[in-house]
Design an enzyme around this catalytic site. Structure first.
Site, short mmCIF file in Angstrom:
data_model
loop_
_atom_site.label_atom_id
_atom_site.label_comp_id
_atom_site.label_asym_id
_atom_site.label_seq_id
_atom_site.Cartn_x
_atom_site.Cartn_y
_atom_site.Cartn_z
N THR A 1 -6.21 -41.75 -6.62
CA THR A 1 -7.51 -42.06 -5.61
C THR A 1 -8.57 -42.45 -6.57
OG1 THR A 1 -8.21 -39.66 -5.92
CG2 THR A 1 -6.90 -39.86 -4.08
N TRP A 2 -8.29 -42.87 -7.56
CA TRP A 2 -9.43 -43.22 -8.45
C TRP A 2 -10.09 -44.65 -7.88
CZ3 TRP A 2 -9.53 -44.68 -14.48
CH2 TRP A 2 -10.76 -44.52 -15.08
N ASP B 1 -3.61 -36.83 -5.90
CA ASP B 1 -4.42 -36.61 -7.10
C ASP B 1 -5.90 -37.16 -6.71
OD1 ASP B 1 -4.75 -35.97 -10.10
OD2 ASP B 1 -5.38 -37.92 -9.84
N TYR C 1 -14.25 -39.10 -9.83
CA TYR C 1 -14.05 -40.07 -9.28
C TYR C 1 -15.17 -40.51 -8.16
CZ TYR C 1 -9.47 -39.54 -11.25
OH TYR C 1 -8.39 -39.31 -12.14
N GLN D 1 -1.17 -34.35 -17.33
CA GLN D 1 -1.30 -35.60 -16.74
C GLN D 1 -1.97 -36.56 -17.72
OE1 GLN D 1 -4.49 -37.46 -13.60
NE2 GLN D 1 -3.11 -36.12 -12.51
N TYR E 1 -0.23 -41.00 -15.17
CA TYR E 1 -1.15 -41.72 -14.40
C TYR E 1 -1.54 -43.22 -14.80
CZ TYR E 1 -4.99 -41.15 -18.38
OH TYR E 1 -5.68 -41.34 -19.41
P1 NAP Z 1 -2.78 -47.60 -11.38
O1 NAP Z 1 -2.18 -46.73 -10.02
O2 NAP Z 1 -1.62 -48.05 -12.27
O3 NAP Z 1 -3.06 -49.00 -10.45
C1 NAP Z 1 -3.75 -49.06 -9.07
C2 NAP Z 1 -4.17 -50.63 -9.19
O4 NAP Z 1 -2.86 -51.14 -8.78
C3 NAP Z 1 -4.89 -50.81 -7.93
O5 NAP Z 1 -5.88 -51.99 -8.27
C4 NAP Z 1 -4.17 -51.28 -6.90
O6 NAP Z 1 -4.61 -51.90 -5.92
C5 NAP Z 1 -2.95 -51.89 -7.49
N1 NAP Z 1 -1.72 -51.65 -6.90
C6 NAP Z 1 -1.09 -50.41 -6.51
N2 NAP Z 1 0.07 -50.80 -5.65
C7 NAP Z 1 0.17 -51.95 -5.78
C8 NAP Z 1 1.18 -52.83 -5.30
N3 NAP Z 1 2.30 -52.38 -4.75
N4 NAP Z 1 1.11 -54.20 -5.25
C9 NAP Z 1 0.03 -54.80 -6.07
N5 NAP Z 1 -0.98 -53.81 -6.51
C10 NAP Z 1 -0.89 -52.65 -6.39
O7 NAP Z 1 -4.04 -47.00 -11.83
P2 NAP Z 1 -4.86 -45.85 -11.60
O8 NAP Z 1 -5.61 -45.91 -10.28
O9 NAP Z 1 -5.94 -45.84 -12.98
O10 NAP Z 1 -3.96 -44.44 -11.87
C11 NAP Z 1 -3.43 -43.86 -10.84
C12 NAP Z 1 -4.20 -42.74 -10.46
O11 NAP Z 1 -4.06 -41.76 -11.79
C13 NAP Z 1 -5.65 -42.73 -10.29
O12 NAP Z 1 -6.01 -43.31 -9.12
C14 NAP Z 1 -6.03 -41.26 -10.78
O13 NAP Z 1 -5.70 -40.60 -9.35
C15 NAP Z 1 -5.16 -40.96 -11.74
N6 NAP Z 1 -5.92 -41.34 -13.26
C16 NAP Z 1 -5.93 -40.07 -13.98
C17 NAP Z 1 -6.65 -40.35 -15.17
C18 NAP Z 1 -7.01 -38.94 -16.10
O14 NAP Z 1 -7.63 -39.26 -16.89
N7 NAP Z 1 -6.32 -37.80 -15.52
C19 NAP Z 1 -7.15 -41.72 -15.61
C20 NAP Z 1 -6.59 -42.51 -14.79
C21 NAP Z 1 -6.03 -42.53 -13.66
P3 NAP Z 1 -5.20 -51.71 -4.43
O15 NAP Z 1 -6.39 -50.55 -4.55
O16 NAP Z 1 -5.53 -53.02 -3.92
O17 NAP Z 1 -3.82 -51.26 -3.83
#
Ligand code: NAP
Length: 293
Positions: A32-33, A61, A66, A179, A207
């Site tokens: 959900t970031w 998550d 966020y 994570q 993540y």
């Molecule tokens: P991610 O999930 O690797 O990538 C998200 C990006 O990919 C967004 O721009 C999304 O665009 C795009 N996307 C998703 N599905 C797609 C698809 N089927 N086709 C094309 N583009 C797609 O990156 P993230 O948000 O950094 O990581 C996921 C989650 O992990 C976070 O949201 C958060 O909850 C968690 N996180 C935790 C930490 C930590 O320190 N613990 C750090 C980073 C992240 P749209 O929004 O347009 O769909």
């Protein structure tokens, strides 16, 4: 003995694994970031999370960090009336992770999420609070029933050693996950952290599994995606999920992306696919410091 988290069960239609406390969670969840940052996309984002829930992506998550709570508010709206369907994960910021600060931070998260408990509360990354104090604070919240379980994020192997030495930090009521950043371009954990956690039956929650979309457009992914009749994101996710003991939490801002990501669950990468991905995205081949985003 086979690790407890083998993909032997399902949560709804989604393969699941068991946390150390025995709770089964789907291996594909929802990040959900950056959700909730813009009014223009808010309705689509809420719909996307609900589409995911309908399809069995019941692990959500989020974190107090966020959007300074905006993502938690949006999640609260998305899960209103459906709380019991959700395995809800949030995180405490390092500078709040003291004895009293953790409890206060949790109250804020619960309020924004519109719930009376979290299923899993993670220490977001390691800060200056003594690890023992943070763990005690988490254990107290668990005893009070405000969190069902606790875990950590962005802790490397030496941090995990320190954690394991603390009272009650291992075993069924102890740490449930680490994570960490894991995707085709971030394979460092394969050297030590991933095998170590696997040997302890502690799942990794991966993540940024599609590297915040920067992976998309890579020719190696494109070729494999065409062969399997899915999008590149699904291949990137299937690759993360090829490892036992790994949960992936992609963030999708639209129902279309949620459906495209669900396709990962139907993809089995064969030896040729894996070899092509190893060529394009080599593993470092030695332990490297844990990367963070
Ligand atoms: P991610 O999930 O690797 O990538 C998200 C990006 O990919 C967004 O721009 C999304 O665009 C795009 N996307 C998703 N599905 C797609 C698809 N089927 N086709 C094309 N583009 C797609 O990156 P993230 O948000 O950094 O990581 C996921 C989650 O992990 C976070 O949201 C958060 O909850 C968690 N996180 C935790 C930490 C930590 O320190 N613990 C750090 C980073 C992240 P749209 O929004 O347009 O769909």
């Amino acid at each position: 003995m086979a690790p407890a988290y083998r993909l032997s069960g399902m949560v709804g239609d989604v393969p699941s694994l068991a946390l150390p406390n025995g709770t089964r969670v789907p291996v594909l969840g929802q990040g959900t970031w950056y959700l909730g940052d813009s009014d223009a996309t808010r309705a689509d984002e809420i719909k996307a999370l609900r589409t995911g829930l309908d399809a069995g992506l019941t692990l959500i998550d989020t974190a107090e960090m966020y959007g300074d709570g905006r993502a938690e508010l949006l999640v609260g709206e998305a899960i209103a009336g459906r709380r019991d369907e959700v395995f809800l994960v949030s995180k405490v910021l390092p500078w709040n992770a003291t004895r009293s600060g953790t409890a206060e931070a949790l109250e804020g998260s619960l309020r924004r999420l519109g719930t009376d408990r979290l299923d899993l509360y993670l220490y977001h990354w390691r800060g200056s609070a003594p690890l023992a104090e943070t763990v005690e604070a988490l254990q107290r919240l668990q005893e009070q029933g405000k969190i069902r379980a606790w875990g950590v994020s962005n802790l490397g192997s030496s941090d995990m050693d320190e954690l394991a030495a603390l009272p009650g930090a291992s075993g069924p009521a102890g740490v449930q996950t680490d994570q960490v950043l894991y995707n085709l371009t971030r394979r460092g954990i394969e050297g030590d952290l991933l095998p170590r956690l696997r040997s302890e039956s502690i799942p990794v929650m991966a993540y940024s599994p599609i590297e915040q979309a920067r992976l998309l457009g890579h020719p190696a992914l494109g070729n494999i995606a065409r062969r399997h009749g899915v999008g590149e994101a699904a291949v990137a996710l299937a690759w993360v999920l090829r490892e036992p003991g790994v949960i992936a939490i992609p963030k999708a801002g639209s129902s279309q992306h949620v459906h495209a990501n669900l396709a990962a669950l139907k993809v089995t990468l064969d030896a040729d696919d894996l070899a092509a991905l190893d060529d394009a995205f080599p593993t470092p081949g030695k332990p490297v410091p844990l990367e963070m985003l």
